[in-house]
Structure formats: structure tokens, C-alpha cells
Design a protein around this motif. Structure first.
Motif, PDB file in Angstrom:
ATOM      1  N   ARG A 166      19.668 -27.507   8.477  1.00  9.53           N
ATOM      2  CA  ARG A 166      20.911 -27.607   9.234  1.00  9.53           C
ATOM      3  C   ARG A 166      20.891 -26.503  10.285  1.00  9.53           C
ATOM      4  O   ARG A 166      20.292 -25.442  10.061  1.00  9.53           O
ATOM      5  N   PRO A 167      21.536 -26.710  11.421  1.00  9.45           N
ATOM      6  CA  PRO A 167      21.585 -25.645  12.431  1.00  9.45           C
ATOM      7  C   PRO A 167      22.134 -24.351  11.847  1.00  9.45           C
ATOM      8  O   PRO A 167      23.148 -24.359  11.131  1.00  9.45           O
ATOM      9  N   ARG A 168      21.425 -23.248  12.108  1.00  9.68           N
ATOM     10  CA  ARG A 168      21.797 -21.901  11.664  1.00  9.68           C
ATOM     11  C   ARG A 168      21.806 -21.748  10.138  1.00  9.68           C
ATOM     12  O   ARG A 168      22.442 -20.846   9.607  1.00  9.68           O
ATOM     13  N   ALA A 169      21.100 -22.660   9.438  1.00  5.32           N
ATOM     14  CA  ALA A 169      21.082 -22.571   7.973  1.00  5.32           C
ATOM     15  C   ALA A 169      19.670 -22.610   7.407  1.00  5.32           C
ATOM     16  O   ALA A 169      19.481 -22.813   6.218  1.00  5.32           O
ATOM     17  N   GLY A 170      18.667 -22.391   8.260  1.00  2.00           N
ATOM     18  CA  GLY A 170      17.291 -22.356   7.766  1.00  2.00           C
ATOM     19  C   GLY A 170      16.723 -23.740   7.489  1.00  2.00           C
ATOM     20  O   GLY A 170      17.391 -24.763   7.665  1.00  2.00           O
ATOM     21  N   THR A 171      15.475 -23.744   7.044  1.00  2.00           N
ATOM     22  CA  THR A 171      14.763 -24.997   6.782  1.00  2.00           C
ATOM     23  C   THR A 171      14.003 -24.882   5.468  1.00  2.00           C
ATOM     24  O   THR A 171      13.443 -23.829   5.153  1.00  2.00           O
ATOM     25  N   THR A 172      14.008 -25.963   4.696  1.00  2.00           N
ATOM     26  CA  THR A 172      13.271 -26.014   3.434  1.00  2.00           C
ATOM     27  C   THR A 172      12.374 -27.243   3.422  1.00  2.00           C
ATOM     28  O   THR A 172      12.825 -28.353   3.688  1.00  2.00           O
ATOM     29  N   LEU A 173      11.081 -27.025   3.126  1.00  2.00           N
ATOM     30  CA  LEU A 173      10.128 -28.115   2.951  1.00  2.00           C
ATOM     31  C   LEU A 173       9.760 -28.175   1.475  1.00  2.00           C
ATOM     32  O   LEU A 173       9.411 -27.155   0.878  1.00  2.00           O
ATOM     33  N   VAL A 174       9.855 -29.380   0.887  1.00  2.00           N
ATOM     34  CA  VAL A 174       9.519 -29.562  -0.527  1.00  2.00           C
ATOM     35  C   VAL A 174       8.440 -30.635  -0.631  1.00  2.00           C
ATOM     36  O   VAL A 174       8.671 -31.798  -0.299  1.00  2.00           O
ATOM     37  N   ALA A 175       7.262 -30.228  -1.075  1.00  2.00           N
ATOM     38  CA  ALA A 175       6.156 -31.171  -1.283  1.00  2.00           C
ATOM     39  C   ALA A 175       5.967 -31.374  -2.773  1.00  2.00           C
ATOM     40  O   ALA A 175       5.972 -30.412  -3.545  1.00  2.00           O
ATOM     41  N   SER A 176       5.814 -32.646  -3.175  1.00  2.00           N
ATOM     42  CA  SER A 176       5.627 -32.966  -4.594  1.00  2.00           C
ATOM     43  C   SER A 176       4.390 -33.830  -4.753  1.00  2.00           C
ATOM     44  O   SER A 176       4.195 -34.790  -3.997  1.00  2.00           O
ATOM     45  N   LEU A 177       3.566 -33.494  -5.733  1.00  2.00           N
ATOM     46  CA  LEU A 177       2.341 -34.253  -6.007  1.00  2.00           C
ATOM     47  C   LEU A 177       2.227 -34.515  -7.499  1.00  2.00           C
ATOM     48  O   LEU A 177       2.476 -33.620  -8.321  1.00  2.00           O
ATOM     49  N   PRO A 178       1.840 -35.745  -7.880  1.00  8.09           N
ATOM     50  CA  PRO A 178       1.585 -36.011  -9.304  1.00  8.09           C
ATOM     51  C   PRO A 178       0.233 -35.454  -9.714  1.00  8.09           C
ATOM     52  O   PRO A 178      -0.683 -35.352  -8.899  1.00  8.09           O
ATOM     53  N   LEU A 179       0.120 -35.106 -10.989  1.00  9.43           N
ATOM     54  CA  LEU A 179      -1.150 -34.595 -11.502  1.00  9.43           C
ATOM     55  C   LEU A 179      -1.883 -35.614 -12.357  1.00  9.43           C
ATOM     56  O   LEU A 179      -3.062 -35.454 -12.646  1.00  9.43           O
ATOM     57  N   LEU A 180      -1.159 -36.674 -12.789  1.00  8.10           N
ATOM     58  CA  LEU A 180      -1.806 -37.686 -13.617  1.00  8.10           C
ATOM     59  C   LEU A 180      -2.831 -38.438 -12.788  1.00  8.10           C
ATOM     60  O   LEU A 180      -2.561 -38.822 -11.646  1.00  8.10           O
ATOM     61  N   GLU A 214       0.515 -25.032   7.600  1.00  6.45           N
ATOM     62  CA  GLU A 214       1.218 -25.690   8.708  1.00  6.45           C
ATOM     63  C   GLU A 214       2.684 -25.287   8.744  1.00  6.45           C
ATOM     64  O   GLU A 214       3.264 -25.068   9.812  1.00  6.45           O
ATOM     65  N   ALA A 215       3.295 -25.159   7.577  1.00  2.00           N
ATOM     66  CA  ALA A 215       4.703 -24.766   7.521  1.00  2.00           C
ATOM     67  C   ALA A 215       4.904 -23.357   8.088  1.00  2.00           C
ATOM     68  O   ALA A 215       5.879 -23.093   8.813  1.00  2.00           O
ATOM     69  N   LEU A 216       4.002 -22.436   7.778  1.00  2.00           N
ATOM     70  CA  LEU A 216       4.116 -21.078   8.312  1.00  2.00           C
ATOM     71  C   LEU A 216       3.913 -21.069   9.825  1.00  2.00           C
ATOM     72  O   LEU A 216       4.573 -20.289  10.541  1.00  2.00           O
ATOM     73  N   THR A 217       3.048 -21.922  10.321  1.00  2.00           N
ATOM     74  CA  THR A 217       2.885 -22.041  11.776  1.00  2.00           C
ATOM     75  C   THR A 217       4.190 -22.493  12.415  1.00  2.00           C
ATOM     76  O   THR A 217       4.593 -21.977  13.474  1.00  2.00           O
ATOM     77  N   ASN A 218       4.881 -23.434  11.791  1.00  2.00           N
ATOM     78  CA  ASN A 218       6.168 -23.904  12.303  1.00  2.00           C
ATOM     79  C   ASN A 218       7.219 -22.795  12.287  1.00  2.00           C
ATOM     80  O   ASN A 218       8.053 -22.704  13.192  1.00  2.00           O
ATOM     81  N   VAL A 219       7.182 -21.971  11.246  1.00  2.00           N
ATOM     82  CA  VAL A 219       8.151 -20.865  11.153  1.00  2.00           C
ATOM     83  C   VAL A 219       7.995 -19.931  12.346  1.00  2.00           C
ATOM     84  O   VAL A 219       8.968 -19.511  12.974  1.00  2.00           O
ATOM     85  N   VAL A 220       6.755 -19.595  12.691  1.00  2.00           N
ATOM     86  CA  VAL A 220       6.507 -18.692  13.825  1.00  2.00           C
ATOM     87  C   VAL A 220       6.947 -19.341  15.134  1.00  2.00           C
ATOM     88  O   VAL A 220       7.586 -18.710  15.988  1.00  2.00           O
ATOM     89  N   LYS A 221       6.608 -20.610  15.307  1.00  2.00           N
ATOM     90  CA  LYS A 221       6.882 -21.281  16.579  1.00  2.00           C
ATOM     91  C   LYS A 221       8.349 -21.623  16.785  1.00  2.00           C
ATOM     92  O   LYS A 221       8.873 -21.533  17.890  1.00  2.00           O
ATOM     93  N   HIS A 222       9.056 -22.027  15.717  1.00  2.00           N
ATOM     94  CA  HIS A 222      10.367 -22.657  15.911  1.00  2.00           C
ATOM     95  C   HIS A 222      11.528 -22.002  15.172  1.00  2.00           C
ATOM     96  O   HIS A 222      12.677 -22.183  15.578  1.00  2.00           O
TER      97      HIS A 222
END
Length: 558
Positions: free
Chosen positions: A537-551, A470-478
Motif C-alpha cells: 500500500r502507498p507509504r506502508a511498505g511492500t511484502t513478497l511471500v513465496a511458497s513452494l511445496p516440498l513433496l 531480485e526482491a532486494l534489487t527492487n528495494v534499492v531501485k523503488h
């Protein structure tokens, strides 16, 4: 030695005592006591001051002889200074010829009627002063007598018993109402399927039992923008109007601090508390507050806020706080149960989607793919048999269409459910996804994985793969990016996935949470106890961080 009261006055006192025992409302009883005191002694004015828990001031002042207009002109009732304070401190009868001549007097406020002769007697409950009876202005301008004092002392003793009975009755009635309301809430936990209705019930019953002007319940918002959302509210009159859905900032607010500490707080003045958001306090028009966190299974999942106790005293008591905590515990169970049901529902939907994707991918690959391959083989056989030039050209065009269709079908099968994800794991599936993405979009795509030799649980691999997809789809679109990086790694007993692009970015407050598919991402992660953070931020790219526990204990409520 004092002279006994006249038989007629004793008879009147006896009749008065009987009438006191029949009164069960404390407020009405206090009013009746002052009226009887004035009648028995011939006083023009009578009052009963109730001493506050500190034992140094008056928390209630009941009068007779002063009409409502005069009360309004005088203003705030006395706190217990001057002669009234003497009675509070010494708790023994006091008679004065003239209030104004006593050096301990502090005088009267403006618009107060003139008062001279005075008689005061304490009301003692089991040796502790509950309050005091005050009489002034005996008929005919005379002084109060020793007989008046003895009669008033006898009345005060009977009044003490009647007050204790009324307090016990009101306490029993109050507890009965509280138990009925708690039973109603507990029953609704079983019967009510809509969380909003249950929270509204908790708010209304709690406000009614405590006697507050405003009660609300706030829960964390879905978009995780560090704010609480008012999920239920109940107010007197217009109080609470327009607050449903209102956002309360966690940082810089009392609600946020209480949620963070997971400890209840009582605020006697919101304007003097540095943790209170003063803008919100002014908007709601509140003066005092109780803040109780909703805690379920060790997690703080919301907050109950109660404001402005009705009546002369707007501050809440310890008993109010205990009652709020009891109701908050029930509300926490309801919220937690609702969230667990919602997560289970989302989990079932996602699992069904993945099963259907897997089935479709298999059918496309096995059946549709084989059918198209058979057509290609048939076309080759036709060409080998020979034909005229026009037929050969038509066959070539048809062959190209079949080849393209076969490629599209295989690509669609991979998108629905890549075989590499099931056969080789997350890293291999992401490498193939990145390669296909770069080939189609022209955006440089790099994958870095530090997952070790042991594979992740299948449900976690699926969630992270779908998130990156989904994140890669957003990169292409936006994004309008030139490059994107994907980093997945185990860390701190969990696993994280970071997708970062060098595109145009955006201001988070200007983009709806559902505009980039973030709601779906968060729902998938929440099922397994994960979180999603978005930085841009405008003109500074976008970062998505997903975190999941393994316990296992943190992988949702299975």
C-alpha cells in the motif's frame, strides 16, 4: 360407429403417408404434417404443438394458414392453456362446434384471426403423447365430422412413426457431427502446437454443435490478481467481439464459483442467478448459460462458458451440458499439456542459466581472479626492486586499480553463483547476500531462517535465493526503505520466503506486473509448483511471500 373415410380421401392419406416417410428433417416433417392435415380435412388453419419434457406445456408450435405478418401481430405462440391444455392433459380426440363457447376456453390474444369449429387429435409415440394436431375453420363454415376425426387419427398414427424416424435420423446425424468434431479436437491435441488455436477450435465446434450464440474459454491470468482471462471466444455475428483478453473476476462471478466448486452449472436466467456478475452479463448481452470447469489431474485450470441457445428456446438442455463437459475434458487436456510444456521450457532455461552462471563464476574466481592476483604480486616485486618516485607513484595507482578490479570480479562471481549456496546451503548464502547488500546500500537487512538441519533440494534453494536477490534489487531501485527483513522457514509440508521492507510501497493496480520483475519470479516458482503473493500500500511498505511445496509430487511435472 363412425363412417369410414371416402376412398379418395383414404388414397390421399396413403399418398401423404408415403411422402412423410421420405422426409428426414424433423422441422420440415412437422410442417408437412400440418399442411397434409389441413388439406385432408378442408381446414383453413392447422397447427402441431410439441409437448415439452415436463408434459404440461408446449415447447414448439408449427402452423399453416396464418401468414408471417399475422404471426408477428399475434406475438408469442401459445404455451398450452385453455382448450390446447385439455388435449395435453387428456391425450384424446376433441371436436367442438365453437371454441369460444366452450367453458374451458381462455380466448384468443389480440390480432388473432377468428376461429370457431375445432378438431384436435393427439400424436402418440409408444403410448406417450409427443404432441397434438389442431384444426380450425372447416371450409364452408361447417363442423368437423367423425370422418374427419378418424382420418386425422390415422394421419396422427402415421405421423408418429415418421416423427420417430426423423428424430432417430437427426440424433444419429448429430452424434456423427459430434464424433467428427471430437476427432478433430483430439487430432489437434497431437498436431497443434499453439494453445490459442486449439482453444479457438474447441469454442467454434462446441458453439456450432450446441447451437449457441456465444462460447468462450477463460483461464487464470499470469499475474494472479484473482481474475480469469478470456483465452478463446467464438460468437454469432458481433457476439464475442472485444471479449478476447477480457478479465472475469473470480469473486462475485458464476465462472469463479464454478471453478471453485469444480462442478458444472446450467443457468436458465442469468438475471435471476445471484452468483452471476450482472455487469459482465449486460456487457455480453447474455440471457442463459452453461458453465463447465476445465479439470486436469484434479486441478481446476479454467472454465468453458456457453451462452444463449439459438432458436425459440434460449435455455440449454441436459444433452447440451453433457456435450459441453465432453469437450471441456479435451480442452482441459490441451491446457494442462501446454502448461506442462511451458513449465518444462522455463525449467530448462533456468537450469541452463544456472549452469552458465556457475561456469562464469568459476572462471572469474579461478582464472580472472588468479590473473589479477599474479599482476599484484608482479607489482610488489617491481616495487621491491626500487624505482624512481614517478614510477613508484604510477605503480601505486595501477595497484589500486587492480585491487578494485579484483574486488569487483569476486563480487560479480558471488552474484552470478555464490559458492556458499552450493557448499553450505540457502541460509548461509542469504546471510552473505544480506551482509553485502547492507554494506553497499546502507539499508539495514536482517535474515531469519528456520530450515532445520536437513538441506532443501538444490533447485528450491536456487529459486528462493534468486527471488530474494531480485526482491532486494527492487528495494534499492523503488522502495526508498530504511530496513528490510528476510524470513525463510519450513511450514505445512513446504517452504516459504518472506521479504518485507518499510519503504514507500505502491498501489498494486497502478503497477504493471512486469515492472518489478514479478513475471520472472512467478515463472521460476511455477516450475516447482510454487506461488507468489505481493502485498503493498502507498507509504506502508511492500511484502513478497513465496511458497513452494516440498513433496515430490508437487515439485513440478518431472
Amino acid at each position: 360407429m363412425t363412417t369410414p373415410p371416402e376412398p379418395d380421401r383414404l388414397r390421399a392419406l396413403f399418398d401423404a403417408t408415403i411422402s412423410l416417410t421420405s422426409e428426414l428433417s424433423l422441422e420440415a416433417l412437422l410442417q408437412k404434417i400440418v399442411e397434409i392435415a389441413a388439406s385432408l380435412t378442408g381446414a383453413r388453419y392447422a397447427a402441431l404443438g410439441v409437448i415439452d419434457p415436463s408434459g404440461s406445456a408446449l415447447e414448439r408450435f408449427v402452423t399453416t394458414g396464418v401468414d408471417p405478418e399475422a404471426h408477428a401481430r399475434i406475438g408469442h405462440p401459445p404455451h398450452g392453456e385453455g382448450i390446447l391444455g385439455v388435449l395435453i392433459r387428456e391425450a384424446r380426440p376433441l371436436r367442438l362446434h365453437d371454441l369460444g363457447e366452450d367453458p374451458r376456453s381462455v380466448g384468443f390474444p389480440p390480432n388473432h384471426p377468428p376461429m370457431h369449429a375445432f378438431l384436435g387429435v393427439p400424436i402418440l409415440l409408444r403410448g406417450v403423447a409427443y404432441g397434438n394436431l389442431y384444426l380450425t375453420e372447416k371450409e364452408g363454415g361447417a363442423d368437423f365430422t367423425a370422418e374427419d376425426e378418424e382420418l386425422l387419427t390415422l394421419l396422427a398414427a402415421q405421423a408418429a412413426v415418421a416423427i420417430e424416424n426423423a428424430r432417430l435420423y437427426e440424433s444419429a446425424t448429430r452424434w456423427s457431427r459430434q464424433l467428427e468434431s471430437l476427432h478433430e479436437v483430439v487430432r489437434s491435441l497431437v498436431e497443434e502446437t499453439e494453445l490459442s488455436r486449439l482453444l479457438e477450435l474447441v469454442c467454434s465446434r462446441l458453439r456450432e454443435l450446441i447451437g449457441a450464440r456465444l462460447t468462450l474459454i477463460a483461464l487464470p491470468g499470469d499475474d494472479e490478481d484473482d481474475a480469469l482471462r478470456v483465452a478463446a471466444v467464438d460468437g454469432e455475428g458481433e457476439a464475442g467481439y472485444g471479449l478476447l483478453g477480457h478479465r472475469l473476476a473470480r469473486r462475485g462471478s458464476k465462472s469463479g464459483r464454478v471453478l471453485e466448486r469444480r462442478q458444472s452449472a446450467r443457468v436458465d436466467s442469468v438475471f435471476d442467478d445471484l452468483e452471476v456478475d450482472q455487469d459482465d452479463a449486460r456487457r455480453m448481452g447474455v440471457r442463459t448459460g452453461l458453465y463447465v470447469p476445465l479439470v486436469a489431474r484434479g486441478r481446476a485450470i479454467g472454465i468453458v462458458a456457453i451462452h444463449d441457445k439459438l432458436g425459440r428456446e434460449a435455455r440449454f438442455s441436459d444433452e447440451d451440458l453433457r456435450l459441453a463437459e465432453i469437450f471441456a475434458a479435451r480442452a482441459a487436456v490441451a491446457v494442462d499439456l501446454s502448461q506442462r510444456v511451458a513449465r518444462d521450457t522455463v525449467r530448462r532455461v533456468i537450469e541452463a542459466q544456472e549452469l552458465e552462471r556457475r561456469r562464469l563464476a568459476r572462471e572469474l574466481h579461478d582464472e580472472t581472479g588468479q590473473a589479477l592476483t599474479s599482476i599484484l604480486l608482479g607489482l610488489k616485486a617491481i616495487r621491491a626492486a626500487g624505482s624512481d618516485e614517478a614510477a613508484a607513484e604510477a605503480e601505486a595507482g595501477l595497484r589500486d586499480l587492480v585491487v578494485q578490479a579484483l574486488q569487483d570480479v569476486r563480487s560479480l562471481a558471488v552474484e552470478l553463483r555464490p559458492a556458499a549456496l552450493d557448499d553450505f546451503g540457502l541460509e548461509a548464502a542469504l546471510q552473505r547476500l544480506a551482509g553485502t547488500f547492507q554494506e553497499r546500500s546502507g539499508i539495514r537487512t536482517a535474515v531469519e531462517a528456520s530450515l532445520g538441519d536437513e538441506r532443501l533440494p538444490p533447485e528450491i534453494e536456487t529459486v528462493l535465493y534468486r527471488l530474494v536477490q531480485e526482491a532486494l534489487t527492487n528495494v534499492v531501485k523503488h522502495a526508498g526503505a530504511e530496513s528490510v527483513s528476510i524470513v525463510v522457514a519450513r511450514r505445512d509440508g513446504g517452504v516459504s520466503a518472506v521479504v518485507e521492507d518499510d519503504g514507500r510501497g505502491f498501489a498494486p493496480q497502478e503497477v504493471r506486473a512486469d515492472a518489478l520483475g514479478l513475471v520472472g519470479m512467478r515463472e521460476r516458482l511455477a516450475v516447482l509448483g510454487g506461488t507468489l503473493a505481493v502485498e503493498s500500500r502507498p507509504r506502508a511498505g511492500t511484502t513478497l511471500v513465496a511458497s513452494l511445496p516440498l513433496l515430490p509430487a508437487l515439485r513440478g511435472d518431472r
